[in-house]
Structures are given as structure tokens and as C-alpha cells.
Design an enzyme around this catalytic site. Structure first.
Site, short mmCIF file in Angstrom:
data_model
loop_
_atom_site.label_atom_id
_atom_site.label_comp_id
_atom_site.label_asym_id
_atom_site.label_seq_id
_atom_site.Cartn_x
_atom_site.Cartn_y
_atom_site.Cartn_z
N LYS A 166 -24.57 -13.24 48.83
CA LYS A 166 -23.18 -13.05 47.96
C LYS A 166 -23.18 -11.51 49.15
O LYS A 166 -23.96 -10.75 48.71
CB LYS A 166 -23.31 -12.88 46.76
CG LYS A 166 -22.16 -11.99 46.02
CD LYS A 166 -22.76 -12.63 44.83
CE LYS A 166 -22.11 -11.42 43.74
NZ LYS A 166 -21.24 -11.85 42.36
N ASP A 197 -18.06 -11.64 46.85
CA ASP A 197 -17.36 -11.63 45.40
C ASP A 197 -16.10 -10.16 46.44
O ASP A 197 -16.97 -9.35 46.67
CB ASP A 197 -18.12 -11.01 44.88
CG ASP A 197 -17.99 -10.30 43.03
OD1 ASP A 197 -16.36 -10.50 44.01
OD2 ASP A 197 -18.71 -9.96 42.60
N GLU A 223 -15.16 -15.51 44.76
CA GLU A 223 -15.42 -14.68 43.03
C GLU A 223 -14.86 -13.49 43.37
O GLU A 223 -14.53 -12.73 44.09
CB GLU A 223 -17.07 -14.75 43.29
CG GLU A 223 -17.44 -13.44 41.83
CD GLU A 223 -18.66 -13.93 41.70
OE1 GLU A 223 -19.65 -13.99 42.51
OE2 GLU A 223 -19.03 -12.21 41.06
N ASP A 248 -15.51 -14.24 37.12
CA ASP A 248 -16.21 -13.28 37.01
C ASP A 248 -15.76 -12.49 35.71
O ASP A 248 -15.57 -13.12 34.06
CB ASP A 248 -17.15 -12.65 38.06
CG ASP A 248 -18.11 -11.59 37.33
OD1 ASP A 248 -17.97 -11.74 35.85
OD2 ASP A 248 -18.91 -10.75 38.32
N LYS A 272 -22.76 -13.58 31.81
CA LYS A 272 -23.11 -12.31 31.60
C LYS A 272 -23.63 -12.08 30.25
O LYS A 272 -22.21 -12.16 29.66
CB LYS A 272 -22.73 -11.20 32.40
CG LYS A 272 -22.24 -11.63 34.16
CD LYS A 272 -21.46 -10.28 34.54
CE LYS A 272 -21.65 -11.02 35.88
NZ LYS A 272 -20.39 -10.13 37.22
N GLU A 326 -27.58 -14.99 40.24
CA GLU A 326 -28.30 -13.50 41.04
C GLU A 326 -29.07 -12.24 40.65
O GLU A 326 -28.91 -11.88 39.78
CB GLU A 326 -26.48 -12.96 40.87
CG GLU A 326 -25.42 -12.59 39.77
CD GLU A 326 -24.85 -12.27 39.83
OE1 GLU A 326 -24.09 -12.15 41.50
OE2 GLU A 326 -23.96 -12.07 39.35
#
Ligand code: MUC
Ligand code: MG
Length: 372
Positions: A166, A197, A223, A248, A272, A326
Site C-alpha cells: 500500500k 491510500d 483507499e 476507511d 479497524k 495490513e
């Protein structure tokens, strides 16, 4: 009589990173972990961790606010309560304290760890049972330098540690970022997948230009290209491009997930524990994603080993995630505060075995890195 929660201690732990980690909103040279040590009346200790990125650069909680709000507001809500009823404890926190998802995640992790140790069960078992004992892990290339990132990627590939990468972009003008990403993808070819991202750095017009070029360069996933609140824009981008969008910052919990899904979003969600107030909230978001046919990704706020282990226990209970994970946070840090580091091998990481998180502190290291 069941154990009650007797005390909750919080520590700020400053660990240097192995190299500067450059994101659109900050460059990190150090990560601050907020470590929670929760003690129950039967002597059992539960460990938890809350982290964010770059002080207040990433979101509304800072390490210092996480510590202060636990110490002043959240811990007093828990102390003296029966330790084992997680549903009642989560409801109590939700009723009396708004927001503070990272602080709540650190506490929920500590509650789960203590309960697991008491029952002789891993956190994954407490969450319904692990379906995997090894999870794929990508690596983030964010040195800020194209040649260094390419070297780093080949090192990781050759070590067998990561084969998905990423790239953090958004700090530079879009054309420079696109050139940087395309050069890395061209160097890696078919040996590795590359995703980006943007961490909310683009407006929608810039995103359309940037994503079109990234799609042509063979980038696998985009992302959070635009600001978190712009759900309608994210849905438009997802409908416009072949390359999928990963939400995200736009998707913290099940409610956000529902809103995006109901609006027709068809990309993927980064889970997350820190965004969702703990493993249980992250799994609730995963349920919404699965009901809507939205892909899953196991995300990090660059936690150290305790927060990473808590996330792994949660992700292990899910079906295979379309976009992997990740969970490399500990590898970005120069040192650790646990006795036994997580085992990274075969392009992924082993799920630690319990009871609880399966993690033991190294007290000397903890004392050394704790902020005085
Ligand atoms: C984020 O926004 O995804 C995850 C990996 C990384 O390098 O930063 C984090 C935060
Ligand atoms: Mg992100």
C-alpha cells in the site's frame, strides 16, 4: 461471586519507527501507544492498547486525550462493576461517554483479555471462534522516496514477508503522486499487488483525474481518496471506476457502513477496532458489509503488538477477507514492549494463541519506553 474491575492504569509508550512514515497529513518518526492495564478483584490482568497517528493529525483523539479521558471519565465508569458482562460494560460506556472510540477500544480489548485469561479461552474464542490461524499482511511503503520504496518492496518480497503493498499518497500534487505510484508498480510488475491510500487528501475532481491514471497504471484498490464525510462522492467514485474504492475514514462503525451500503456503495470497508470502539463494533461493521456484499479488509491505526493481536483475534473469526489485512504495525516500530513478538511469516502473521490475547508484557521494556 464474579470478579469485579478493581483498577485501570494507563501508560503512554513512545516507540521510534524504523524510518519516517509519510502520510498525507503527517510524517511519523515515533508511535505513541496508550497501554491499558486493567486489574480484576481475582488478580487477573487484562491488557489493552489504543493508538492513533500523528497526535491530532489523523482524527479527533490524541494519545494524551485517550489517556486523560480513560483516567478521568471511562475508568471510573468501569471500576467496581462485574468484570465479565461485556455487553453491560459496553452499554454503560456508550450511555455515559460519547465518541472516544479509540479509548473505548483499548478498554474493550483489556476486558476481553482478562475474561479470556479467567476462562482459559483466547479472545478469538470469546468472539465465537477462529476460522484462520494465519492471516495475510501487506506492507505500507511510505518513505516519501520512490527509489527507497522500490528497494524496500523487493526486500520484503525476497524475505517472504509481504507481497501486497500500500502506498501512502496525497501529500504531493496529484501528477507527482501518480508518477511515484506508477514507477513502483512498473518495477514490481506481476510479483506484487499495489494499492494506494490517499487519506482524504483529494477533492472529487482531483480524485477523478488521479484515479483514472492510477487505474491505467494497474493499481488494485483506491483507499479513501476524498474527505470522510463525503459519502455521496465516494459512492459516485465507486460507480465510475473499474478499480474498487476502499472506505476507511468514511466508515467507522456499523451505522456508517449501513449508510454507505444503502446509498449503493459497492467497494470495500477497512475494519479497524480503533474506529469502531473495539473488536465487537468492528465485527458488527463486518456483518453489515457481508449483508451488503461489500468486501472486507483488516485495517490498522498502526497499533503495536497488543492492539494488533486484538485485531487479529477479531479478523480470524471472519470468512476470508477479500482484501487481506495490513496488521504490520509492530514491524514499523524499532522495538517492542512484549516478551514474545508476533510471528510474521509466509506473507502473513500467525494468530497468537490464548488465553486472552496470548500476549505478555516485557516489564523492563515497558518501563524504558513509558513516558515519564
Ligand atoms: C490508514 O489510514 O490506513 C494504515 C496503514 C498505514 O500506513 O497507515 C494506516 C492508516
Ligand atoms: Mg487508510
Amino acid at each position: 461471586m464474579s470478579a469485579v474491575i478493581e483498577s485501570i492504569e494507563t501508560l503512554l509508550v513512545d516507540l521510534p519507527t524504523i524510518r519516517p512514515h509519510k502520510l498525507s497529513m503527517t510524517t511519523m518518526a515515533c508511535q505513541t501507544l496508550v497501554i491499558v492495564r486493567l486489574r480484576d478483584s481475582d488478580g487477573i490482568e487484562g491488557l489493552g492498547e489504543g493508538t492513533t497517528i500523528g497526535g491530532l493529525a489523523y482524527g479527533p483523539e490524541s494519545p494524551e486525550s485517550i489517556k486523560r479521558n480513560i483516567d478521568s471519565y471511562l475508568a471510573p465508569l468501569l471500576i467496581g462493576q462485574p468484570a465479565d458482562n461485556l455487553n453491560a460494560l459496553r452499554a454503560r460506556l456508550a450511555r455515559h461517554a460519547r465518541g472516544n472510540a479509540i479509548a473505548k477500544s483499548a478498554l474493550e480489548t483489556a476486558l476481553l483479555d482478562a475474561r479470556g485469561k479467567r476462562l482459559g479461552l483466547s479472545v478469538a474464542e470469546l468472539l465465537g471462534g477462529a476460522r484462520h490461524d494465519h492471516l495475510p499482511v501487506l506492507w505500507t511503503l511510505a518513505s516519501g522516496d520512490t527509489a527507497k520504496d522500490i528497494d524496500e518492496a523487493f526486500q520484503r518480497l525476497d524475505e517472504g514477508r509481504h507481497r501486497d503493498f500500500k502506498l501512502k499518497i496525497g501529500a504531493n500534487p496529484v501528477d507527482i503522486d501518480v508518477r511515484h505510484v506508477a514507477a513502483i508498480k512498473a518495477a514490481l510488475g506481476d510479483r506484487a499487488s499495489v494499492r494506494v491510500d490517499v487519506n482524504q487528501a483529494w477533492d472529487e475532481t482531483t480524485a477523478v483525474r488521479g484515479i483514472a491514471a492510477l487505474q491505467d497504471a494497474g493499481i488494485a484498490l483506491i483507499e479513501q481518496a476524498i474527505p470522510a464525510r463525503e459519502h455521496a462522492g465516494l459512492i459516485r467514485l465507486a460507480g465510475r471506476f473499474r478499480v474498487p474504492m476502499l472506505a476507511d475514514e468514511a466508515v467507522a462503525d456499523a451505522r456508517d457502513g449501513f449508510a454507505l451500503a444503502a446509498g449503493g456503495f459497492n467497494g470495500a470497508f477497512a475494519l479497524k477496532i480503533a474506529k469502531s470502539g473495539g473488536p465487537r463494533g468492528a465485527l458488527a461493521l463486518a456483518d453489515v458489509a457481508q449483508a451488503a456484499g461489500i468486501g472486507l479488509y483488516g485495517g490498522t491505526l498502526l497499533e503495536g503488538t497488543i492492539g494488533t493481536a486484538a485485531s487479529l483475534h477479531a479478523w480470524a473469526t471472519l470468512p476470508e477477507m477479500a482484501w487481506g489485512t495490513e496488521m504490520f504495525g509492530p514491524l514499523l516500530l524499532k522495538d517492542d514492549i512484549v516478551a514474545e513478538p508476533l510471528a510474521y511469516r509466509d506473507f502473513g502473521v500467525e494468530l497468537p494463541t490464548g488465553p486472552g490475547l496470548g500476549i505478555t508484557l516485557d516489564e523492563d521494556k515497558l518501563a524504558h519506553y513509558s513516558r515519564k
